[in-house]
Design a protein around this motif. Structure first.
Motif, PDB file in Angstrom:
ATOM      1  N   HIS A  53     -27.080 -30.447  54.841  1.00 15.41           N
ATOM      2  CA  HIS A  53     -28.532 -30.516  54.955  1.00 15.41           C
ATOM      3  C   HIS A  53     -28.979 -29.587  56.073  1.00 15.41           C
ATOM      4  O   HIS A  53     -28.153 -29.016  56.788  1.00 15.41           O
ATOM      5  N   THR A  54     -30.281 -29.435  56.222  1.00 16.71           N
ATOM      6  CA  THR A  54     -30.807 -28.421  57.144  1.00 16.71           C
ATOM      7  C   THR A  54     -31.468 -29.019  58.377  1.00 16.71           C
ATOM      8  O   THR A  54     -32.137 -28.305  59.126  1.00 16.71           O
TER       9      THR A  54
ATOM     10  N   CYS B 224     -28.146 -32.152  64.482  1.00 19.17           N
ATOM     11  CA  CYS B 224     -28.494 -33.521  64.092  1.00 19.17           C
ATOM     12  C   CYS B 224     -27.494 -34.531  64.665  1.00 19.17           C
ATOM     13  O   CYS B 224     -26.289 -34.428  64.430  1.00 19.17           O
ATOM     14  N   VAL B 225     -27.984 -35.506  65.405  1.00 16.05           N
ATOM     15  CA  VAL B 225     -27.083 -36.509  65.995  1.00 16.05           C
ATOM     16  C   VAL B 225     -26.577 -37.490  64.945  1.00 16.05           C
ATOM     17  O   VAL B 225     -25.685 -38.287  65.236  1.00 16.05           O
ATOM     18  N   ARG B 226     -27.130 -37.429  63.726  1.00 24.28           N
ATOM     19  CA  ARG B 226     -26.611 -38.279  62.655  1.00 24.28           C
ATOM     20  C   ARG B 226     -25.425 -37.636  61.949  1.00 24.28           C
ATOM     21  O   ARG B 226     -24.833 -38.232  61.056  1.00 24.28           O
ATOM     22  N   GLY B 227     -25.086 -36.414  62.337  1.00 20.42           N
ATOM     23  CA  GLY B 227     -23.948 -35.752  61.725  1.00 20.42           C
ATOM     24  C   GLY B 227     -22.639 -36.445  62.080  1.00 20.42           C
ATOM     25  O   GLY B 227     -22.507 -37.047  63.149  1.00 20.42           O
ATOM     26  N   GLY B 228     -21.677 -36.342  61.190  1.00 26.89           N
ATOM     27  CA  GLY B 228     -20.366 -36.944  61.417  1.00 26.89           C
ATOM     28  C   GLY B 228     -19.313 -35.891  61.721  1.00 26.89           C
ATOM     29  O   GLY B 228     -19.616 -34.780  62.158  1.00 26.89           O
ATOM     30  N   PHE B 229     -18.053 -36.230  61.459  1.00 27.36           N
ATOM     31  CA  PHE B 229     -16.940 -35.352  61.817  1.00 27.36           C
ATOM     32  C   PHE B 229     -16.994 -34.027  61.060  1.00 27.36           C
ATOM     33  O   PHE B 229     -16.793 -32.962  61.644  1.00 27.36           O
ATOM     34  N   GLN B 230     -17.235 -34.074  59.770  1.00 26.99           N
ATOM     35  CA  GLN B 230     -17.285 -32.845  58.986  1.00 26.99           C
ATOM     36  C   GLN B 230     -18.442 -31.963  59.439  1.00 26.99           C
ATOM     37  O   GLN B 230     -18.310 -30.748  59.561  1.00 26.99           O
ATOM     38  N   TYR B 231     -19.566 -32.593  59.699  1.00 26.92           N
ATOM     39  CA  TYR B 231     -20.768 -31.861  60.110  1.00 26.92           C
ATOM     40  C   TYR B 231     -20.531 -31.102  61.414  1.00 26.92           C
ATOM     41  O   TYR B 231     -20.856 -29.910  61.525  1.00 26.92           O
TER      42      TYR B 231
ATOM     43  N   PHE C 188     -19.156 -26.296  64.703  1.00 26.36           N
ATOM     44  CA  PHE C 188     -18.280 -25.571  65.632  1.00 26.36           C
ATOM     45  C   PHE C 188     -17.773 -24.277  65.011  1.00 26.36           C
ATOM     46  O   PHE C 188     -17.671 -23.248  65.682  1.00 26.36           O
ATOM     47  N   GLN C 189     -17.465 -24.307  63.711  1.00 25.16           N
ATOM     48  CA  GLN C 189     -17.002 -23.098  63.033  1.00 25.16           C
ATOM     49  C   GLN C 189     -18.114 -22.064  62.903  1.00 25.16           C
ATOM     50  O   GLN C 189     -17.879 -20.868  63.084  1.00 25.16           O
TER      51      GLN C 189
ATOM     52  N   PHE D 235     -13.394 -33.417  55.523  1.00 27.44           N
ATOM     53  CA  PHE D 235     -13.752 -34.830  55.646  1.00 27.44           C
ATOM     54  C   PHE D 235     -14.996 -35.138  54.824  1.00 27.44           C
ATOM     55  O   PHE D 235     -15.940 -34.348  54.763  1.00 27.44           O
ATOM     56  N   ASP D 236     -15.009 -36.292  54.195  1.00 27.81           N
ATOM     57  CA  ASP D 236     -16.222 -36.803  53.551  1.00 27.81           C
ATOM     58  C   ASP D 236     -16.665 -38.007  54.372  1.00 27.81           C
ATOM     59  O   ASP D 236     -16.292 -39.131  54.104  1.00 27.81           O
ATOM     60  N   ASP D 237     -17.477 -37.740  55.413  1.00 26.56           N
ATOM     61  CA  ASP D 237     -17.810 -38.822  56.345  1.00 26.56           C
ATOM     62  C   ASP D 237     -19.245 -39.318  56.180  1.00 26.56           C
ATOM     63  O   ASP D 237     -19.813 -39.917  57.079  1.00 26.56           O
ATOM     64  N   ASN D 238     -19.834 -39.023  54.989  1.00 22.95           N
ATOM     65  CA  ASN D 238     -21.121 -39.631  54.638  1.00 22.95           C
ATOM     66  C   ASN D 238     -22.188 -39.375  55.687  1.00 22.95           C
ATOM     67  O   ASN D 238     -22.824 -40.278  56.204  1.00 22.95           O
ATOM     68  N   THR D 239     -22.380 -38.097  56.006  1.00 21.86           N
ATOM     69  CA  THR D 239     -23.434 -37.723  56.927  1.00 21.86           C
ATOM     70  C   THR D 239     -24.775 -38.238  56.433  1.00 21.86           C
ATOM     71  O   THR D 239     -25.109 -38.118  55.266  1.00 21.86           O
TER      72      THR D 239
END
Length: 264
Positions: free
Chosen positions: A180-181, A187-194, A199-200, A254-258
């Motif tokens: 998402h944008t 976004c502080v709701r982002g998870g590990f994958q986000y 970082f990348q 990871f699928d961490d359900n952002t």
């Protein structure tokens, strides 16, 4: 008192929200419709470009509302940094602005708002939360609609329609792999994958989030963080160390359900 209905798209830099706005306009007409955008001041500049190009395509103006604070300022005001489960920045910078706007429509313009969200069936918990919140809105409920669930066939490729049929480039964050944008990658709701994706893609923005988190922890002497592991804090600095030591690829899958924010 019977008010004239007005159809309000919760508009943002996301493909789903702008397609829902398009569907709403086709159904009810421009004269009965509004595009509403609550600006957090953290959005990526290309998301603003996208929103305005779509608004021009729809031949509509965007109704802007802005609190004036950034999410970081809200975090300090409430002494709470937020995570995928609970945030104050969205409450203050988006939801509160929506509430103020809805009151204006009713009290100053005698209009009855009907809200349209670009939230799909895969985000059922958010749908239920939005329905419940606006059903209990002040003294009068506000109707909420979710066309991606109730009306539009989800098999359609919204992103392809926007690019191929409308001739509008999608926000660059999609092209770079973000789901998402919201908030330009912060976004502080982002998870590990986000955050691995952040970082990348933009390590300097990741380090801005890391700085914010470290300063917050120090200023308020609180052992809390944006990311959680085993119900405990995992700081962005600790997570960066993992990413650098173990390589990004395993974390990018990871699928961490952002959880996206309210306007999506």
């Amino acid at each position: 008192m019977i008010r004239k209905p007005v159809h309000v798209a919760m508009y943002s830099g996301g493909a789903s929200s702008v397609y829902v706005a398009y569907h709403m306009l086709k159904t009810y007409g421009r004269e009965n419709s509004l595009l509403f955008f609550a600006n957090t001041l953290w959005e990526h500049e290309d998301s603003y470009r996208f929103m305005h190009e779509v608004a021009d395509y729809l031949d509509m103006e965007i109704t802007y509302r802005v609190d004036g604070r950034t999410p970081e300022q809200v975090i300090y005001d409430y002494e709470f940094i937020g995570n995928s489960r609970l945030v104050k920045c969205a409450d203050e910078l988006k939801v509160r602005q929506i509430i103020i706007f809805l009151e204006e429509l009713r009290d100053e313009h005698d209009l009855e708002p009907i809200l349209y969200f670009g939230t799909g069936s895969q985000e059922q918990q958010m749908v239920e939360n939005l329905k419940e919140f606006f059903a209990d809105f002040l003294f009068e409920p506000v109707e909420t609609r979710f066309p991606l669930i109730s009306t539009i066939l989800e098999e359609i490729d919204i992103k392809q329609i926007i690019e191929k049929e409308w001739g509008i480039k999608l926000p660059i964050m999609y092209k770079l792999g973000f789901s998402h944008t919201n908030c330009g990658g912060r976004c502080v709701r982002g998870g590990f994958q986000y955050y691995a994706q952040l970082f990348q893609t933009w390590p300097e923005i990741y380090r801005e989030q890391e700085r914010m988190e470290e300063e917050f922890r120090g200023n308020f002497n609180k052992n809390i963080s944006i990311l959680k592991r085993d119900e405990g804090p995992l700081t962005l600095r600790e997570y960066r160390d993992e990413l650098e030591q173990n390589g990004l690829q395993r974390y990018l899958s990871f699928d961490d359900n952002t959880v996206p924010c309210v306007c999506k």
